[in-house]
Design a protein around this motif. Structure first.
Motif, PDB file in Angstrom:
ATOM      1  N   CYS A 176       0.836  -1.200   0.000  1.00 12.68           N
ATOM      2  CA  CYS A 176       0.000   0.000   0.000  1.00 12.68           C
ATOM      3  C   CYS A 176       0.872   1.253   0.000  1.00 12.68           C
ATOM      4  CB  CYS A 176      -0.911  -0.022   1.237  1.00 12.68           C
ATOM      5  SG  CYS A 176      -1.544   1.583   1.747  1.00 12.68           S
ATOM      6  N   ILE A 177       1.716   1.367   0.989  1.00 13.31           N
ATOM      7  CA  ILE A 177       2.468   2.613   1.175  1.00 13.31           C
ATOM      8  C   ILE A 177       3.477   2.817   0.049  1.00 13.31           C
ATOM      9  CG2 ILE A 177       4.019   3.881   2.743  1.00 13.31           C
ATOM     10  CD1 ILE A 177       1.131   3.401   3.793  1.00 13.31           C
ATOM     11  N   ILE A 178       4.263   1.786  -0.237  1.00 15.53           N
ATOM     12  CA  ILE A 178       5.375   1.981  -1.172  1.00 15.53           C
ATOM     13  C   ILE A 178       4.908   1.824  -2.624  1.00 15.53           C
ATOM     14  CG2 ILE A 178       7.756   1.296  -1.684  1.00 15.53           C
ATOM     15  CD1 ILE A 178       7.728   0.085   1.273  1.00 15.53           C
ATOM     16  N   GLY A 179       3.927   0.944  -2.839  1.00 17.55           N
ATOM     17  CA  GLY A 179       3.421   0.760  -4.206  1.00 17.55           C
ATOM     18  C   GLY A 179       2.845   2.046  -4.790  1.00 17.55           C
ATOM     19  N   TYR A 180       2.093   2.791  -3.987  1.00 13.68           N
ATOM     20  CA  TYR A 180       1.505   4.029  -4.513  1.00 13.68           C
ATOM     21  C   TYR A 180       2.594   5.071  -4.812  1.00 13.68           C
ATOM     22  CZ  TYR A 180      -3.557   3.202  -4.260  1.00 13.68           C
ATOM     23  OH  TYR A 180      -4.849   2.759  -4.491  1.00 13.68           O
ATOM     24  N   ALA A 181       3.680   5.054  -4.033  1.00 14.79           N
ATOM     25  CA  ALA A 181       4.771   5.997  -4.325  1.00 14.79           C
ATOM     26  C   ALA A 181       5.438   5.620  -5.651  1.00 14.79           C
ATOM     27  CB  ALA A 181       5.794   5.988  -3.183  1.00 14.79           C
ATOM     28  N   GLU A 182       5.560   4.311  -5.900  1.00 11.76           N
ATOM     29  CA  GLU A 182       6.152   3.874  -7.167  1.00 11.76           C
ATOM     30  C   GLU A 182       5.234   4.254  -8.339  1.00 11.76           C
ATOM     31  OE1 GLU A 182       7.537  -0.242  -7.077  1.00 11.76           O
ATOM     32  OE2 GLU A 182       8.042  -0.125  -9.209  1.00 11.76           O
ATOM     33  N   GLN A 211       8.539  10.556   0.788  1.00 13.67           N
ATOM     34  CA  GLN A 211       9.246  10.439   2.066  1.00 13.67           C
ATOM     35  C   GLN A 211       8.564   9.434   2.993  1.00 13.67           C
ATOM     36  OE1 GLN A 211      12.318  11.765   2.623  1.00 13.67           O
ATOM     37  NE2 GLN A 211      12.211  10.374   4.386  1.00 13.67           N
ATOM     38  N   VAL A 212       7.239   9.438   2.975  1.00 17.91           N
ATOM     39  CA  VAL A 212       6.490   8.450   3.782  1.00 17.91           C
ATOM     40  C   VAL A 212       6.903   7.038   3.350  1.00 17.91           C
ATOM     41  CG1 VAL A 212       4.174   7.515   4.237  1.00 17.91           C
ATOM     42  CG2 VAL A 212       4.525   9.992   4.215  1.00 17.91           C
ATOM     43  N   ALA A 213       7.001   6.833   2.035  1.00 23.13           N
ATOM     44  CA  ALA A 213       7.369   5.511   1.511  1.00 23.13           C
ATOM     45  C   ALA A 213       8.812   5.154   1.875  1.00 23.13           C
ATOM     46  CB  ALA A 213       7.168   5.484   0.003  1.00 23.13           C
TER      47      ALA A 213
END
Ligand SMILES: Cc1ncc(CN)c(N)n1
Length: 259
Positions: A176-182, A211-213
């Motif tokens: 969720c967190i890192i996929g959306y940043a990608e 940064q959150v990711a």
């Protein structure tokens, strides 16, 4: 976070737009884990899990919902359905971070989980602004019936956190967190000012969300050093794979207006 509410109000499903997503993702799996530019080093736990679950990751990042959002051809009805469900989704994800505070064994982890929860609550501002532009209040959103895809994904993550330790929970949260940043990083390149989904793309492609990711990548690595070991990897891969599949199902729910 976009301040520009006009950006949001003009988010109508436009006609043809240039395809900004053509070379976004290849379905050929890389031989070894790769760095995710600006987000994760090749030897990070996140890059290793992403590599181990490449077909699922590809299906999530390259889902038709994302492609249509990128080229502006996504029907606004689908986007509205997705955003309403995503509001409910984020409420449960905030609870999952709160569970992370409870599961923390150090003040550092507590602070990280608390900051993650605050970031999720901030993210909901995007949904509120979109929905206001459609004449809906936050209370209207909270009253929406929860779709099966929303329920399946959020309860899965909460269950991983309840049954496992903090490492299991942060791995379940990471697609969720890192996929959306990608996704955001890919879509934001060369985006027009009047892109119909510009506010969404700028939220997830912006420096604040990146940064959150990055913080999530770092937390995963630290917890892996503290609690991991070779024996943990199969279970973590399984959790990452399930959460990634549930992300793709969430796009599909938006695209098909499923309840
Ligand atoms: C379903 C889903 N996945 C991820 C995100 C980004 N936090 C989100 N808002 N919604």
């Amino acid at each position: 976070m976009p301040e520009d509410s006009e950006d949001i109000a003009t988010a109508t499903a436009a006609g043809e737009r240039p395809d900004a997503y053509t070379d976004a993702h290849t379905d050929a799996p890389p031989e070894t884990p790769e760095a995710v530019p600006g987000l994760a080093a090749a030897d990070s736990l996140f890059a290793r899990l992403r590599h181990a679950c490449w077909p699922e990751w590809h299906a999530y990042l390259d889902h038709p919902f994302v492609r249509r959002m990128a080229d502006g051809s996504l029907r606004q009805e689908c986007f509205r359905h997705y955003m309403g469900q995503d509001y409910l989704f984020l409420i449960h994800f905030a609870r999952a971070y709160a569970l992370g505070v409870f599961k923390s064994e150090s003040l550092e982890d507590m602070r990280r989980m608390g900051a993650g929860m605050a970031a999720i609550l901030d993210e909901m501002g995007l949904h509120v602004r979109y929905c206001q532009s459609w004449g809906l209040s936050p209370e209207d959103l909270e009253r929406l019936p929860e779709s099966k895809a929303t329920m399946a994904y959020t309860r899965y993550v909460l269950e991983r956190g309840l049954a496992g330790d903090l490492l299991d929970l942060v791995v379940a949260l990471s697609p969720c967190i890192i996929g959306y940043a990608e996704i955001g990083a890919r879509l934001i390149d060369g985006i027009d000012d009047d892109h119909p989904y510009g506010a969404w793309i700028r939220e997830y492609g912006g420096a604040g969300y990146r940064q959150v990711a990055r913080d999530a990548v770092e937390t995963m690595d630290r917890l892996m050093v503290e609690r991991g070991g070779p024996g943990r990897m199969p279970g973590l891969v399984d959790t990452f794979r399930q959460a990634t599949r549930l992300e793709a199902d969430f796009w599909q729910m938006g695209l098909t207006l499923a309840d």
